[in-house]
Design a protein around this motif. Structure first.
Motif, PDB file in Angstrom:
ATOM      1  N   GLY A 265      28.461 -27.928   9.890  1.00 39.12           N
ATOM      2  CA  GLY A 265      29.703 -27.572  10.593  1.00 39.12           C
ATOM      3  C   GLY A 265      30.897 -27.520   9.656  1.00 39.12           C
ATOM      4  O   GLY A 265      31.897 -26.852   9.946  1.00 39.12           O
ATOM      5  N   HIS A 266      30.784 -28.212   8.517  1.00 37.51           N
ATOM      6  CA  HIS A 266      31.926 -28.250   7.590  1.00 37.51           C
ATOM      7  C   HIS A 266      31.672 -27.447   6.318  1.00 37.51           C
ATOM      8  O   HIS A 266      32.346 -27.636   5.308  1.00 37.51           O
ATOM      9  CB  HIS A 266      32.309 -29.715   7.305  1.00 37.51           C
ATOM     10  CG  HIS A 266      32.624 -30.435   8.572  1.00 37.51           C
ATOM     11  ND1 HIS A 266      33.768 -30.175   9.292  1.00 37.51           N
ATOM     12  CD2 HIS A 266      31.887 -31.305   9.313  1.00 37.51           C
ATOM     13  CE1 HIS A 266      33.743 -30.897  10.412  1.00 37.51           C
ATOM     14  NE2 HIS A 266      32.613 -31.591  10.439  1.00 37.51           N
TER      15      HIS A 266
ATOM     16  N   CYS B 213      40.326 -27.531  10.548  1.00 38.59           N
ATOM     17  CA  CYS B 213      39.194 -28.192  11.197  1.00 38.59           C
ATOM     18  C   CYS B 213      39.561 -29.646  11.499  1.00 38.59           C
ATOM     19  O   CYS B 213      40.488 -30.197  10.910  1.00 38.59           O
ATOM     20  CB  CYS B 213      38.012 -28.121  10.236  1.00 38.59           C
ATOM     21  SG  CYS B 213      36.511 -28.877  10.851  1.00 38.59           S
TER      22      CYS B 213
ATOM     23  N   CYS C 117      38.091 -32.069  10.471  1.00 35.38           N
ATOM     24  CA  CYS C 117      37.838 -32.875   9.268  1.00 35.38           C
ATOM     25  C   CYS C 117      39.014 -32.807   8.289  1.00 35.38           C
ATOM     26  O   CYS C 117      39.033 -33.526   7.291  1.00 35.38           O
ATOM     27  CB  CYS C 117      36.564 -32.388   8.570  1.00 35.38           C
ATOM     28  SG  CYS C 117      36.753 -30.818   7.715  1.00 35.38           S
TER      29      CYS C 117
ATOM     30  N   CYS D 125      36.350 -24.154   8.059  1.00 35.69           N
ATOM     31  CA  CYS D 125      34.989 -24.656   8.296  1.00 35.69           C
ATOM     32  C   CYS D 125      34.299 -23.826   9.386  1.00 35.69           C
ATOM     33  O   CYS D 125      34.958 -23.257  10.260  1.00 35.69           O
ATOM     34  CB  CYS D 125      35.023 -26.094   8.782  1.00 35.69           C
ATOM     35  SG  CYS D 125      35.590 -27.283   7.566  1.00 35.69           S
TER      36      CYS D 125
HETATM   37 ZN   LIG Z   1      35.468 -29.275   8.830  1.00 37.93          ZN
END
Ligand SMILES: [Zn+2]
Length: 409
Positions: free
Chosen positions: A239-240, A251, A253, A258
Motif C-alpha cells: 500500500g505504501h 498518504c 503514512c 502511495c
Molecule cells: Zn503511504
C-alpha cells in the motif's frame, strides 16, 4: 497391532480438511504415504469417529472407491478476527464451517480491552452442550499490526502500542477460567493466505500474492508454499509503494503518491466526491459498493476513479509479480466486490508491465471467502497447530461420537 505414527494421522487429517470429500487413492497420492499405512490409520480414524465414510464412487472399471470426510462434529475450533473496527468471533466445526458467530463493534480510538475477547468466546461456547464443549480443541486469533519478540502488539486500529498481548491473554484466560483452551496467534495477512490456500482459490498453488484492501492495502505473500514474513514482519506493505512520485496526494503514512492514496476504498470514494461537482459532498454517506454500482451504470466520474485505482493496483502488482513470480494473484477485501470492473483492468495493466513469461497463465482472481476469510484462516491456524501438538492431536482423534464408532467397526 502395528503402531500408527502421529505423522500419518496429521497428513491424512490435513488432506481431509483441505479437500473435504476424498477417496483412499487421493489420500495416498496427496500424503505420499504407503497404502498400508493409510489403510491402517484410516481404520483407526473411522473407529474413533474422527473420519466418516460418506459413500462410494463407481469407477470406470466397475470397482467402488470409498469416499471419506472429516466428521464435522468431532472437533470444534474457536476463531477470532481482530479486524479493527470490530472483533469477529466464530465457532467452527472440524471442516471449517461456521457453527456460531458473534461480533462486537469496537470504540474508535479506544484501546481494546482483552476481557472482551474472552467474553466473546464465552458467548460462543454457551451454545454448546457438555459433549460438544469437551470437543473444543483450540482457538486461533488473526491479528493486525506487528507482534514483537516480547509478545507486544502494535496495531493502530486497536489503539495498541507495544501492548503486552501474550501476557494479557495468559492473565485474562485465568480470570475467565479458560486457561485450558490453547490459543494460537497469526498476523492477519498470513491467516488470509492460509484460508485461501486451504479453502479458497489458491488451493494447489505454491506461489501467490493475496492483495487485500480495507482501510489500507497490503499483500500476503507465499513462496514455495511458505508465507513470507520479512525482517520486521513487514513484508507485503504494498500500500505504501510509490505509484506516482509527482503526486500531491498525501498518504496516512506521511508520504505522497502511495498506492493507497489512489486505490484504497476510502480514497476511491474521496476522489469520487472531489470530482463530482453536483454529487454528494460527504464521503461518509458513500460506500465503495455505491461507487462500483455507479460505474456499472456508466457514471463517467465513477468509471474514471475506478479505472485509476485498477491501473495503480495493476502497476503495483506488476512490480511484485516481476520480483516474486507467483502463479496466482488474489484480490480480497472490500475491493473484491468490484471484481467485474477491476479484474479486467488489473489484468491488462499487469500484462503491459510484466514480461510475457511472468504473466502468461498467471491466474488473477477475486477471493470467494468474503468477510469470513480471516475467521476461516484463524480456524485453519488452530487446526494446523493442534495437529502439530501431540496432546491436541490425541484429543482430535479421541472417540468422537459413540454411534459413529459403532457404525465404523
Ligand atoms: Zn503511504
Amino acid at each position: 497391532m502395528r503402531k500408527i505414527a502421529d505423522q500419518w494421522l496429521r497428513d491424512i487429517l490435513l488432506v481431509l480438511y483441505q479437500h473435504r470429500n476424498v477417496t483412499r487413492a487421493e489420500i495416498i497420492a496427496d500424503t505420499g504415504l504407503n497404502p498400508a499405512s493409510v489403510s491402517h490409520a484410516l481404520r483407526f480414524l473411522l473407529g474413533q469417529g474422527t473420519v466418516l465414510k460418506v459413500g462410494d464412487l463407481a469407477s470406470d472399471g466397475g470397482r467402488k472407491r470409498e469416499v471419506f470426510n472429516l466428521n464435522a462434529e468431532a472437533a470444534y475450533f474457536v476463531a477470532v478476527d481482530l479486524e479493527g473496527q470490530r472483533i469477529r468471533f466464530a465457532l467452527m466445526n472440524s471442516v471449517g464451517d461456521v457453527r456460531y458467530r458473534w461480533e462486537e463493534d469496537l470504540e474508535r480510538g479506544e484501546p481494546l480491552d482483552v476481557n472482551k475477547l474472552f467474553v466473546g468466546v464465552a458467548k460462543l461456547l454457551r451454545n454448546l452442550d457438555a459433549r460438544q464443549h469437551s470437543r473444543v480443541v483450540a482457538a486461533g486469533i488473526s491479528y493486525p499490526g506487528l507482534l514483537d519478540a516480547q509478545g507486544r502488539l502494535t496495531a493502530v486500529n486497536l489503539a495498541w502500542r507495544k501492548f503486552p498481548l501474550l501476557a494479557e491473554l495468559r492473565a485474562k484466560a485465568r480470570l475467565h477460567k479458560m486457561s485450558g483452551l490453547p490459543i494460537f496467534l497469526e498476523p492477519d495477512r498470513h491467516s488470509s493466505v492460509f484460508a485461501e490456500r486451504w479453502l479458497g482459490c489458491a488451493k494447489g498453488h505454491q506461489n501467490g500474492l493475496l492483495l487485500f484492501s480495507e482501510r489500507g492495502i497490503g499483500i500476503g505473500v507465499f513462496l514455495d508454499g511458505k508465507p513470507v514474513v520479512g525482517w520486521r514482519n513487514m513484508a507485503g506493505e504494498i500500500g505504501h509503494i510509490t505509484i506516482d512520485p509527482d503526486s500531491e496526494e498525501q498518504c496516512g503514512c506521511g508520504k505522497r503518491g502511495c498506492l493507497e492514496t489512489v486505490a484504497s476504498s476510502s480514497n476511491i470514494i474521496r476522489q469520487y466526491v472531489a470530482e463530482s461537482p453536483q454529487g454528494p459532498r460527504d464521503a461518509s454517506s458513500l460506500r465503495i459498493t455505491d461507487i462500483f454500482e455507479k460505474a456499472r451504470q456508466k457514471d463517467a466520474i465513477a468509471l474514471a476513479v475506478v479505472e485509476r485505482a485498477a491501473k495503480a493496483i495493476g502497476m503495483a502488482l506488476s512490480h511484485a509479480i516481476s520480483l516474486l513470480n507467483p502463479s496466482i494473484v488474489i484480490l480480497a477485501g472490500d475491493l473484491a466486490s468490484g471484481e467485474d470492473l477491476l479484474l479486467p483492468l488489473v489484468e491488462k495493466e499487469i500484462g503491459r508491465h510484466t514480461l510475457a513469461d511472468l504473466s502468461d497463465g498467471l491466474q488473477i482472481k477475486a477471493s470467494g471467502l468474503g468477510l469470513d476469510m480471516r475467521l476461516k484462516g484463524a480456524a485453519a491456524l488452530a487446526f494446523r497447530q493442534s495437529l502439530a501438538d501431540p496432546a491436541l492431536l490425541k484429543k482430535m482423534c479421541s472417540p468422537a461420537l459413540a454411534r459413529h464408532k459403532a457404525a465404523a467397526v
